[in-house]
Motif scaffolding. Structure first.
Motif, PDB file in Angstrom:
ATOM      1  N   SER A  26       0.849  -1.194   0.000  1.00 49.05           N
ATOM      2  CA  SER A  26       0.000   0.000   0.000  1.00 49.05           C
ATOM      3  C   SER A  26       0.879   1.236   0.000  1.00 49.05           C
ATOM      4  N   PHE A  27       0.226   2.383  -0.019  1.00 49.32           N
ATOM      5  CA  PHE A  27       0.901   3.671   0.107  1.00 49.32           C
ATOM      6  C   PHE A  27       0.611   4.179   1.512  1.00 49.32           C
ATOM      7  N   TYR A  28       1.654   4.381   2.304  1.00 45.79           N
ATOM      8  CA  TYR A  28       1.483   4.813   3.689  1.00 45.79           C
ATOM      9  C   TYR A  28       1.892   6.276   3.803  1.00 45.79           C
ATOM     10  N   ILE A  29       1.005   7.073   4.370  1.00 46.21           N
ATOM     11  CA  ILE A  29       1.244   8.514   4.487  1.00 46.21           C
ATOM     12  C   ILE A  29       1.124   8.919   5.948  1.00 46.21           C
ATOM     13  N   CYS A  30       2.057   9.728   6.394  1.00 48.31           N
ATOM     14  CA  CYS A  30       1.951  10.259   7.753  1.00 48.31           C
ATOM     15  C   CYS A  30       1.625  11.744   7.685  1.00 48.31           C
ATOM     16  N   SER A  31       1.096  12.257   8.762  1.00 43.82           N
ATOM     17  CA  SER A  31       0.911  13.699   8.881  1.00 43.82           C
ATOM     18  C   SER A  31       1.288  14.116  10.292  1.00 43.82           C
ATOM     19  N   ALA A  32       1.675  15.367  10.422  1.00 39.64           N
ATOM     20  CA  ALA A  32       2.062  15.917  11.719  1.00 39.64           C
ATOM     21  C   ALA A  32       1.201  17.130  12.013  1.00 39.64           C
ATOM     22  N   ARG A  33       0.682  17.160  13.216  1.00 39.80           N
ATOM     23  CA  ARG A  33      -0.208  18.263  13.603  1.00 39.80           C
ATOM     24  C   ARG A  33       0.498  19.255  14.504  1.00 39.80           C
ATOM     25  N   VAL A  34       0.252  20.533  14.187  1.00 34.45           N
ATOM     26  CA  VAL A  34       0.636  21.592  15.119  1.00 34.45           C
ATOM     27  C   VAL A  34      -0.483  22.612  15.078  1.00 34.45           C
ATOM     28  N   GLY A  35      -1.088  22.845  16.208  1.00 34.12           N
ATOM     29  CA  GLY A  35      -2.260  23.710  16.241  1.00 34.12           C
ATOM     30  C   GLY A  35      -3.386  23.104  15.430  1.00 34.12           C
ATOM     31  N   ASN A  36      -3.996  23.912  14.592  1.00 35.56           N
ATOM     32  CA  ASN A  36      -5.095  23.425  13.743  1.00 35.56           C
ATOM     33  C   ASN A  36      -4.623  22.864  12.407  1.00 35.56           C
ATOM     34  N   GLU A  37      -3.340  22.874  12.184  1.00 37.20           N
ATOM     35  CA  GLU A  37      -2.818  22.454  10.889  1.00 37.20           C
ATOM     36  C   GLU A  37      -2.298  21.025  10.930  1.00 37.20           C
ATOM     37  N   GLN A  38      -2.500  20.315   9.825  1.00 38.68           N
ATOM     38  CA  GLN A  38      -1.860  19.017   9.623  1.00 38.68           C
ATOM     39  C   GLN A  38      -1.033  19.109   8.358  1.00 38.68           C
ATOM     40  N   TYR A  39       0.202  18.677   8.478  1.00 37.25           N
ATOM     41  CA  TYR A  39       1.109  18.697   7.335  1.00 37.25           C
ATOM     42  C   TYR A  39       1.444  17.258   6.970  1.00 37.25           C
ATOM     43  N   PHE A  40       1.328  16.957   5.687  1.00 41.20           N
ATOM     44  CA  PHE A  40       1.466  15.581   5.245  1.00 41.20           C
ATOM     45  C   PHE A  40       2.852  15.288   4.686  1.00 41.20           C
ATOM     46  N   GLY A  41       3.300  14.081   4.942  1.00 40.72           N
ATOM     47  CA  GLY A  41       4.539  13.612   4.340  1.00 40.72           C
ATOM     48  C   GLY A  41       4.300  13.189   2.901  1.00 40.72           C
ATOM     49  N   PRO A  42       5.363  12.906   2.171  1.00 43.25           N
ATOM     50  CA  PRO A  42       5.248  12.546   0.755  1.00 43.25           C
ATOM     51  C   PRO A  42       4.796  11.117   0.521  1.00 43.25           C
ATOM     52  N   GLY A  43       4.726  10.323   1.574  1.00 47.88           N
ATOM     53  CA  GLY A  43       4.253   8.949   1.426  1.00 47.88           C
ATOM     54  C   GLY A  43       5.370   7.944   1.224  1.00 47.88           C
ATOM     55  N   THR A  44       5.070   6.692   1.570  1.00 47.14           N
ATOM     56  CA  THR A  44       5.990   5.560   1.381  1.00 47.14           C
ATOM     57  C   THR A  44       5.229   4.461   0.664  1.00 47.14           C
ATOM     58  N   ARG A  45       5.766   4.054  -0.473  1.00 47.53           N
ATOM     59  CA  ARG A  45       5.153   2.960  -1.232  1.00 47.53           C
ATOM     60  C   ARG A  45       5.765   1.644  -0.761  1.00 47.53           C
ATOM     61  N   LEU A  46       4.951   0.791  -0.152  1.00 42.60           N
ATOM     62  CA  LEU A  46       5.415  -0.520   0.316  1.00 42.60           C
ATOM     63  C   LEU A  46       4.886  -1.603  -0.613  1.00 42.60           C
ATOM     64  N   THR A  47       5.805  -2.424  -1.100  1.00 45.76           N
ATOM     65  CA  THR A  47       5.440  -3.583  -1.912  1.00 45.76           C
ATOM     66  C   THR A  47       5.990  -4.827  -1.241  1.00 45.76           C
ATOM     67  N   VAL A  48       5.116  -5.755  -0.942  1.00 44.27           N
ATOM     68  CA  VAL A  48       5.524  -7.003  -0.294  1.00 44.27           C
ATOM     69  C   VAL A  48       5.404  -8.131  -1.321  1.00 44.27           C
ATOM     70  N   THR A  49       6.507  -8.810  -1.549  1.00 46.35           N
ATOM     71  CA  THR A  49       6.505  -9.862  -2.581  1.00 46.35           C
ATOM     72  C   THR A  49       6.408 -11.255  -1.955  1.00 46.35           C
TER      73      THR A  49
END
Lengths: 113, 113
Positions: free
Chosen positions: A90-113
């Motif tokens: 899947s594509f895993y995305i994190c975000s970080a909150r400060v105050g009322n804002e959430q800032y998103f990371g660029p994501g991590t593409r995980l492939t399990v074979t």
């Protein structure tokens, strides 16, 4: 502006192995970090909420023993996918909150074979 | 429970024409509303938000959105679309007492030259 990074940006692993994904707020301290999962052409599904120094709060249906979250500092949270299986790809995305804002990371593409 | 509906999977417009992406929401209490844009294999980029104040919110890249409380809508608009606006757009909502965001399913915008 506030920047959130994720490492790695993509990873391929074999079934049964564990993978760690890092989420860092580069120029601010985040009160809370969130982890999302996104399937192709679908929306973001919140997996868990992470606060520094405390246990993560998982959403219903998310296995906490499979998706280990550690929030060691106000700038770093990690997600470890344990004993990964192809359905964890899947594509895993994190975000970080400060105050009322959430800032998103660029994501991590995980492939399990 | 809070939720977001984006009724259109896809929106196609010609460059230079107005662009509208629809969003309706459901939340307890006063809504905090957000629009994000996502390019392929990238994280989410913040466009604009509504928390309080003027119902017409102006954001990044010439986008704006109008909060309509009676219709529980928060449609995203751009007067003159560019080919570079082609991307996946997400509307999100949260309540005033909870920092968890709920996302809509997303709308793919294609702007043809």
């Amino acid at each position: 502006g506030a920047v959130v990074s994720q490492h790695p940006s993509w990873v391929i692993c074999k079934s049964g192995t564990s993978v760690k994904i890092e989420c860092r707020s580069l120029d601010f301290q985040a009160t809370t970090m969130f982890w999302y999962r996104q399937f192709p052409k679908q929306s973001l599904m919140l997996m868990a909420t992470s606060n520094e120094g405390s246990k993560a709060t998982y959403e219903q249906g998310v296995e906490k023993d499979k998706f280990l979250i550690n929030h060691a500092s106000l700038t770093l949270s990690t997600l470890t996918v344990t004993s990964a299986h192809p359905e964890d790809s899947s594509f895993y995305i994190c975000s970080a909150r400060v105050g009322n804002e959430q800032y998103f990371g660029p994501g991590t593409r995980l492939t399990v074979t | 429970a809070q939720s977001v509906a984006q009724p259109e999977d896809q929106v196609n417009v010609a460059e230079g024409n107005p662009l509208t992406v629809k969003c309706t929401y459901s939340v307890s209490g006063n809504p905090y509303l957000f629009w994000y844009v996502q390019y392929p294999n990238r994280g989410l980029q913040f466009l604009l938000k509504y928390i309080t104040g003027d119902n017409l919110v102006k954001g990044s890249y010439g986008f704006e959105a109008e909060f309509n409380k009676s219709q529980t809508s928060f449609h995203l608009k751009k007067p003159s679309a560019l080919v570079s606006d082609s991307a996946l757009y997400f509307c999100a909502v949260r309540g005033s007492n909870d920092y968890k965001l709920s996302f809509g399913a997303g709308t793919t915008v294609t702007v043809r030259a």
